[in-house]
Design a protein around this motif. Structure first.
Motif, PDB file in Angstrom:
ATOM      1  N   LEU A  80      -8.346   2.328   4.604  1.00 58.09           N
ATOM      2  CA  LEU A  80      -7.904   1.457   5.682  1.00 58.09           C
ATOM      3  C   LEU A  80      -8.895   0.319   5.872  1.00 58.09           C
ATOM      4  O   LEU A  80      -8.515  -0.808   6.159  1.00 58.09           O
ATOM      5  CB  LEU A  80      -7.749   2.266   6.976  1.00 58.09           C
ATOM      6  CG  LEU A  80      -6.589   3.250   6.969  1.00 58.09           C
ATOM      7  CD1 LEU A  80      -6.584   4.092   8.234  1.00 58.09           C
ATOM      8  CD2 LEU A  80      -5.267   2.514   6.831  1.00 58.09           C
ATOM      9  N   ALA A  81     -10.176   0.629   5.682  1.00 52.51           N
ATOM     10  CA  ALA A  81     -11.184  -0.422   5.842  1.00 52.51           C
ATOM     11  C   ALA A  81     -11.022  -1.505   4.808  1.00 52.51           C
ATOM     12  O   ALA A  81     -11.239  -2.681   5.083  1.00 52.51           O
ATOM     13  CB  ALA A  81     -12.573   0.186   5.743  1.00 52.51           C
ATOM     14  N   SER A  82     -10.652  -1.111   3.609  1.00 49.96           N
ATOM     15  CA  SER A  82     -10.550  -2.116   2.560  1.00 49.96           C
ATOM     16  C   SER A  82      -9.250  -2.891   2.666  1.00 49.96           C
ATOM     17  O   SER A  82      -9.012  -3.826   1.922  1.00 49.96           O
ATOM     18  CB  SER A  82     -10.616  -1.447   1.194  1.00 49.96           C
ATOM     19  OG  SER A  82      -9.422  -0.739   0.974  1.00 49.96           O
ATOM     20  N   GLY A  83      -8.396  -2.490   3.594  1.00 49.43           N
ATOM     21  CA  GLY A  83      -7.166  -3.231   3.794  1.00 49.43           C
ATOM     22  C   GLY A  83      -6.153  -3.040   2.693  1.00 49.43           C
ATOM     23  O   GLY A  83      -5.176  -3.759   2.606  1.00 49.43           O
ATOM     24  N   THR A  84      -6.368  -2.043   1.861  1.00 48.42           N
ATOM     25  CA  THR A  84      -5.403  -1.835   0.797  1.00 48.42           C
ATOM     26  C   THR A  84      -4.467  -0.711   1.163  1.00 48.42           C
ATOM     27  O   THR A  84      -4.874   0.299   1.730  1.00 48.42           O
ATOM     28  CB  THR A  84      -6.110  -1.498  -0.521  1.00 48.42           C
ATOM     29  OG1 THR A  84      -5.130  -1.267  -1.514  1.00 48.42           O
ATOM     30  CG2 THR A  84      -6.917  -0.246  -0.361  1.00 48.42           C
ATOM     31  N   THR A  85      -3.205  -0.862   0.855  1.00 50.97           N
ATOM     32  CA  THR A  85      -2.259   0.190   1.210  1.00 50.97           C
ATOM     33  C   THR A  85      -1.767   0.924  -0.019  1.00 50.97           C
ATOM     34  O   THR A  85      -1.032   1.890   0.079  1.00 50.97           O
ATOM     35  CB  THR A  85      -1.041  -0.396   1.932  1.00 50.97           C
ATOM     36  OG1 THR A  85      -0.479  -1.414   1.100  1.00 50.97           O
ATOM     37  CG2 THR A  85      -1.442  -0.996   3.266  1.00 50.97           C
ATOM     38  N   ASP A  86      -2.212   0.501  -1.168  1.00 47.71           N
ATOM     39  CA  ASP A  86      -1.820   1.175  -2.407  1.00 47.71           C
ATOM     40  C   ASP A  86      -2.358   2.591  -2.431  1.00 47.71           C
ATOM     41  O   ASP A  86      -3.534   2.801  -2.265  1.00 47.71           O
ATOM     42  CB  ASP A  86      -2.468   0.418  -3.571  1.00 47.71           C
ATOM     43  CG  ASP A  86      -1.414  -0.136  -4.496  1.00 47.71           C
ATOM     44  OD1 ASP A  86      -1.769  -0.445  -5.631  1.00 47.71           O
ATOM     45  OD2 ASP A  86      -0.258  -0.245  -4.058  1.00 47.71           O
ATOM     46  N   GLY A  87      -1.506   3.547  -2.663  1.00 49.21           N
ATOM     47  CA  GLY A  87      -2.026   4.898  -2.795  1.00 49.21           C
ATOM     48  C   GLY A  87      -2.121   5.639  -1.484  1.00 49.21           C
ATOM     49  O   GLY A  87      -2.509   6.799  -1.448  1.00 49.21           O
ATOM     50  N   LEU A  88      -1.783   4.971  -0.372  1.00 52.18           N
ATOM     51  CA  LEU A  88      -1.773   5.696   0.891  1.00 52.18           C
ATOM     52  C   LEU A  88      -0.538   6.575   0.939  1.00 52.18           C
ATOM     53  O   LEU A  88       0.490   6.260   0.354  1.00 52.18           O
ATOM     54  CB  LEU A  88      -1.766   4.723   2.072  1.00 52.18           C
ATOM     55  CG  LEU A  88      -3.118   4.121   2.446  1.00 52.18           C
ATOM     56  CD1 LEU A  88      -2.943   3.114   3.561  1.00 52.18           C
ATOM     57  CD2 LEU A  88      -4.094   5.214   2.863  1.00 52.18           C
ATOM     58  N   PRO A  89      -0.609   7.681   1.672  1.00 52.07           N
ATOM     59  CA  PRO A  89       0.537   8.583   1.711  1.00 52.07           C
ATOM     60  C   PRO A  89       1.573   8.091   2.717  1.00 52.07           C
ATOM     61  O   PRO A  89       1.385   7.066   3.367  1.00 52.07           O
ATOM     62  CB  PRO A  89      -0.089   9.890   2.187  1.00 52.07           C
ATOM     63  CG  PRO A  89      -1.196   9.441   3.065  1.00 52.07           C
ATOM     64  CD  PRO A  89      -1.722   8.162   2.479  1.00 52.07           C
TER      65      PRO A  89
END
Lengths: 424, 272, 298
Positions: A80-89
């Protein structure tokens, strides 16, 4: 197209195919990914829910990915800190203490559920802790309603029955523990000097917390907090506690009979019951109340978590429907996970189900679940705020000073100073 | 050699070494004993072997998808090691054999960079990987470790022992620089490569924090991650954990034993 | 570089070759180390929670001076450094000199045994040490069995003993590594020097102190620097064996950085600042060590 560029295209395709072998296949439609810890508890309940849902919706599969709790929190925070949503469930399990931290640190990362799911059917304190700006974000899961688990057989040897442990204060417990130690030579409770759980239990039992509703630290001048510190100091000084290091030593201590009791959340039932030869030798009493403090009760909470849906979830609609249908409405499901995993859900209508009123032989025939349900309704509601970890760390840092008999006001001031420094 | 002082000295030396060897090896025994006991026994501190080895192994293999996990670990460690050796030895050779004032300065600053803790690089690296869409891939784990300053330094030190005459002779024979590296340097420095292989493979195999953040799904995890996860479970089954620990240690042990002799030669060469 | 006749075709080709050889490593380092370090440097001047940064000037450095947790982490890290590194290196020297005797029986067995801990899996040995030093673990059993203590030591629950466990674990793990370096260096020392000294009647301890040690100085410096860097960055063991506890007694700077980034409400700017403290410390200590090594040379 010349043969050269055709050849180039072909080799490019092969290269890409090769590279794709290195990455994981993206979640396909109809596949809900869930992150959780503890496959025997949280994972098992989620799998059970998945079974029920897939039976009715065969094109949906639910996959639970298992992590160690600390690892999951790290990974979630890192992503979440890196702002990436790839790979989040699609769905993630978050412990209640951290709910506001995630909701406030990462606005927009979680999907509000109050529109789709009727949250009024859940225990209010659970819903409130995951509410931000009037929207509820969680599907409340297990409650960490606390109880005092004790070895009824050994306490009986020392002349104490269940009634003696009802509605007592901590100082009374210390008296009892000292007496038991004299008569049986056994130590009452294990305490992990690296764990601030017991302080949290004590504070919430009197309706207080490290922070007030606006997030300001209420530590240095908080009579409840100081009472908790004093109680801890008295406990250690009385000689009825034994230090343990780490979770395993802690659970091993009371399950092996090395110590006799522990004050903890209902989810400990699974661990205790994993020793079937001790059936009938355990009892559960309400937790002691803090002495000399206004609003002290015999009910509190330790832990407990809820399910959250990520806004970035590839299969958001299905995830929400899944949560709503099974977790939000299916009271029978809650009976099953209560019996099989010892999971005390927060859906209030489930409390009227069969399993909840059953008595449990393991605990001397007491209506264990009914008791917990009752206490669940009595838990004082507190706002955990977003800095629980920092406050815990500050308290733990002062435990050596506390244990060696330090001045309570000074210690509270030291904790306060560290917390203020850490939350800037 | 028969005077009493020398004898006492001898005995003392043996005692010291035996004690050191015992202390060094004991935890391995402990691991193996643990693997044969049930979790409850291990918690109680049982020191004798038990009969639960088969049960623990069965539990381990049913809860862990070993073939896939082993593949992940071996691929990352193996491929990563090969890449690291190649890139770092090239650099070490380059720094040593082709001196220039500017490159010396660069080398000096590399040494300074050895002091940067990984904890500080974690978040920016993660953001970078996320932007490149490389989260949950092998590349994300391997790439940041390929250029290892320590190994570059190690190869440079070792290259000091590489005789320039060999290179000059090869040049006279008309070999190009990269051919000299490949056909003359690499065979001669076999021991150095062996020693470096052990060090790098171990580091990659044991890599914990970075894979933890980057690898998301069960089928991408490494054995190190899996065993660590087993330990921090709610009610860990320590028998299973010990079995996992043994499997996690075996590959590095085996590689060490295979390359042992070359390893010592390699250390000798580098230290000259 | 010098201009003129010396810059012949060969010299230029050498330059190009030199660059080509080091280029892959430098490019990779540039991307995966230099960029993150620079980002970290920029971050250390930012304040704010989570992803909400704003420029804070020297606010983070001021925060360092008032942060009790940072001071604890710093003290712990330096304590580990001051105690563990010398013990480990002295032991390594001792073992190496014991093994340097070619007439010693079972020499390669001892060498292998003492080096074995270095090849253990980190997770494996952390788990093993945790279980060995548990309240009912084998350490307490042995110590009580040998009547050295009469009550079990709460290793991991006590601030002092937890440090002992960590120091023991690291020493156990890395002594063999340094020993191999020393052993290799010792075997390069010309035997005849020792023979001459023996003939002159120099006793064994003096031979060790006045011949061996000075000849090993470069290696000792190397291992000291490497060990210093390693211990200042200590993370894995304190995370897996004690989780920085109890009560932050084994909290190290790296673990604190980790907590600041991932366990607490994230303060990435401040975490970056703490990491630069480590950089500065390493720089200073390494510099001192190099100085100390240089001065004594005749």
């Amino acid at each position: 197209m010349t043969s050269f560029s055709a050849g180039l295209k072909r080799s490019l395709a092969i290269a890409l195919a090769g590279v794709s072998m290195f990455s994981v296949t993206a979640a396909s439609a109809g596949e809900i990914t869930v992150w959780a810890w503890d496959p025997n508890f949280n994972g098992a309940t989620m799998n059970k829910a998945a079974e029920i849902y897939s039976a009715a919706n065969p094109d949906v599969t639910v996959t639970v990915v298992d992590f160690a709790k600390a690892d999951l929190e790290t990974k979630l925070q890192a992503q979440l800190a890196s702002g990436t949503t790839d790979g989040l469930p699609d769905i993630v399990l978050i412990e209640d203490y951290g709910a506001q931290k995630y909701l406030q640190s990462f606005p927009g990362a979680f999907e509000p559920l109050s529109g789709a799911v009727d949250l009024s059917g859940f225990a209010p304190y659970k819903v409130e802790l995951a509410t931000l700006n009037g929207q509820g974000y969680s599907l409340p899961f297990d409650s960490g309603v606390t109880g005092m688990f004790y070895r009824s057989d050994i306490l009986a040897d020392a002349g104490y029955t269940a009634a003696d442990l009802e509605g007592i204060t901590w100082s009374r417990l210390i008296e009892i523990g000292t007496d038991v130690k004299e008569k049986t030579g056994q130590i009452l409770m294990p305490i992990d000097p690296n764990d601030a759980g017991i302080f949290r239990i004590m504070m919430q039992s009197a309706g207080s917390w490290y922070f007030d509703a606006d997030g300001n630290p209420t530590i240095a001048d908080n009579p409840v907090f100081k009472a908790a510190l004093k109680t801890y100091q008295d406990l250690i000084a009385s000689g009825i506690t034994k230090p343990v290091a780490g979770w395993t030593e802690y659970t091993g201590s009371f399950t092996s009979g090395d110590t006799l009791a522990t004050v903890t959340g209902v989810w400990m039932v699974g661990t205790i019951k994993a020793n079937p030869d001790q059936s009938g030798q355990w009892g559960i009493a309400p937790i002691p109340a803090l002495d000399g403090v206004e609003g002290a009760t015999n009910a509190s909470n330790l832990g407990g978590s809820s399910w959250y849906v990520m806004s970035s979830a590839p299969n958001k609609a299905e995830a929400i429907d899944f949560l709503k249908t099974v977790w939000g409405e299916d009271a029978d499901f809650y009976q099953e996970i209560l019996v099989n995993q010892g999971a005390l859900g927060s859906l209030m209508v489930a409390r009227e189900g069969e399993a909840y009123s059953a008595s449990d032989e393991f605990f001397g025939g007491a209506p264990v679940w009914q008791n917990f349900s009752t206490w669940l309704g009595q838990i004082p509601s507190v706002n955990y705020g977003i800095f629980t970890n920092e406050a815990d760390a500050a308290v733990v840092a002062q435990i050596p000073a506390l244990t060696s008999g330090g001045n309570i006001d000074e210690i509270a001031a030291a904790v306060d100073a560290q917390v203020r420094q850490q939350i800037q | 050699m028969s005077n009493p002082i020398a004898l006492i000295g001898r005995t003392a030396t043996y005692l010291l070494l035996v004690l050191a060897a015992f202390i060094s090896v004991f935890p391995f025994f402990w691991m193996m004993i643990g693997a044969t006991n049930t979790s409850a026994d291990i918690i109680k501190g049982r020191a004798l072997p038990g009969g639960a080895l088969w049960a623990n192994m069965v539990n381990f293999f049913t809860s862990v998808d070993m073939p896939r996990i082993l593949f992940n670990s071996f691929f990352i460690a193996g491929f990563g090691t090969a890449m690291t050796l190649l890139v770092s030895s090239l650099a070490g050779y380059g720094f040593e054999m082709f001196r220039s004032r500017f490159r010396e300065k660069i080398f000096g600053s590399l040494l300074l960079m050895l002091s940067i803790p990984f904890a500080a690089l974690m978040v920016p690296l993660f953001i970078m990987m996320a932007n490149l869409k490389m989260i949950n891939t092998y590349q994300a784990i391997i790439l940041p470790t390929v250029a290892s300053i320590f190994i570059v330094f190690y190869f440079r030190q070792a290259t000091k022992a590489f005789p320039h005459e060999l290179r000059d002779a090869a040049r006279i024979d008309g070999l190009k620089e990269w051919q000299i590296f490949l056909y003359v340097y690499m065979p001669v420095m076999r021991s150095t490569y062996a020693a470096a292989t052990i060090i790098v493979f171990m580091a990659n195999w044991n890599n914990y924090l970075w894979p933890l953040i980057v690898l998301q799904t069960n089928e991408m995890k490494t054995l190190t991650l899996v065993v660590a996860g087993l330990t921090s479970a709610y009610t860990p089954d320590f028998g299973v954990v010990m079995v996992g620990a043994i499997f996690a240690t075996l590959p590095t042990l085996i590689i060490f034993f295979l390359l042992q002799r070359r390893f010592v030669e390699g250390m000798l060469g580098a230290v000259k | 570089m010098g201009v003129g006749v010396a810059q012949s075709g060969l010299a230029r080709k050498e330059q190009v070759s030199g660059w080509l050889f080091v280029m892959p490593a430098l490019v990779l380092l540039g991307v995966f180390m230099i960029y993150p370090i620079l980002w970290s440097l920029w971050m250390s001047f930012q304040v704010g929670r989570g992803m909400a940064f704003s420029f804070g000037g020297f606010a983070n450095i001021m925060r360092l001076t008032q942060d009790p947790v940072f001071l604890r982490a710093l003290t712990n890290t330096l304590t580990f450094l001051a105690i563990q590194v010398p013990i480990m290196l002295v032991l390594a020297l001792l073992f190496a000199s014991a093994l340097n005797d070619s007439k010693l029986w079972g020499r390669s067995w001892f060498r292998t045994a003492i080096f074995l801990p270095c090849v253990t899996s980190l997770v494996a040995y952390s788990v093993v040490f945790r279980s060995m030093f548990a309240q009912d673990g084998i350490m307490n059993q042995m110590l009580m069995g040998l009547s050295i203590i009469d009550a079990p030591i709460p290793w991991l629950a006590d601030p002092f003993w937890a440090k002992v466990v960590i120091i023991s674990a690291i020493t156990w793990r890395w002594t063999g590594y340094n020993m191999i370096f020393y052993l290799a260096a010792m075997q390069n020392i010309d035997r005849s020097i020792y023979e001459a000294a023996k003939i002159d009647g120099v006793p064994a301890w003096a031979r060790f102190w006045y011949i061996t040690i000075p000849m090993l100085k470069p290696v000792i410096l190397f291992t000291t620097v490497i060990s210093t860097i390693g211990t200042l960055q200590l993370f894995d063991e304190v995370n897996l064996i004690t989780q920085g506890g109890p009560s932050d007694s084994t909290l190290t700077l790296s673990l604190y950085i980790y907590n600041l980034s991932f366990r607490f409400m994230p303060s990435f700017g401040y975490a970056a600042t703490v990491s630069y403290v480590i950089v500065v410390l390493v720089g200073i200590l390494t510099f001192i060590q190099f100085l100390a090594a240089r001065d004594r040379r005749a």
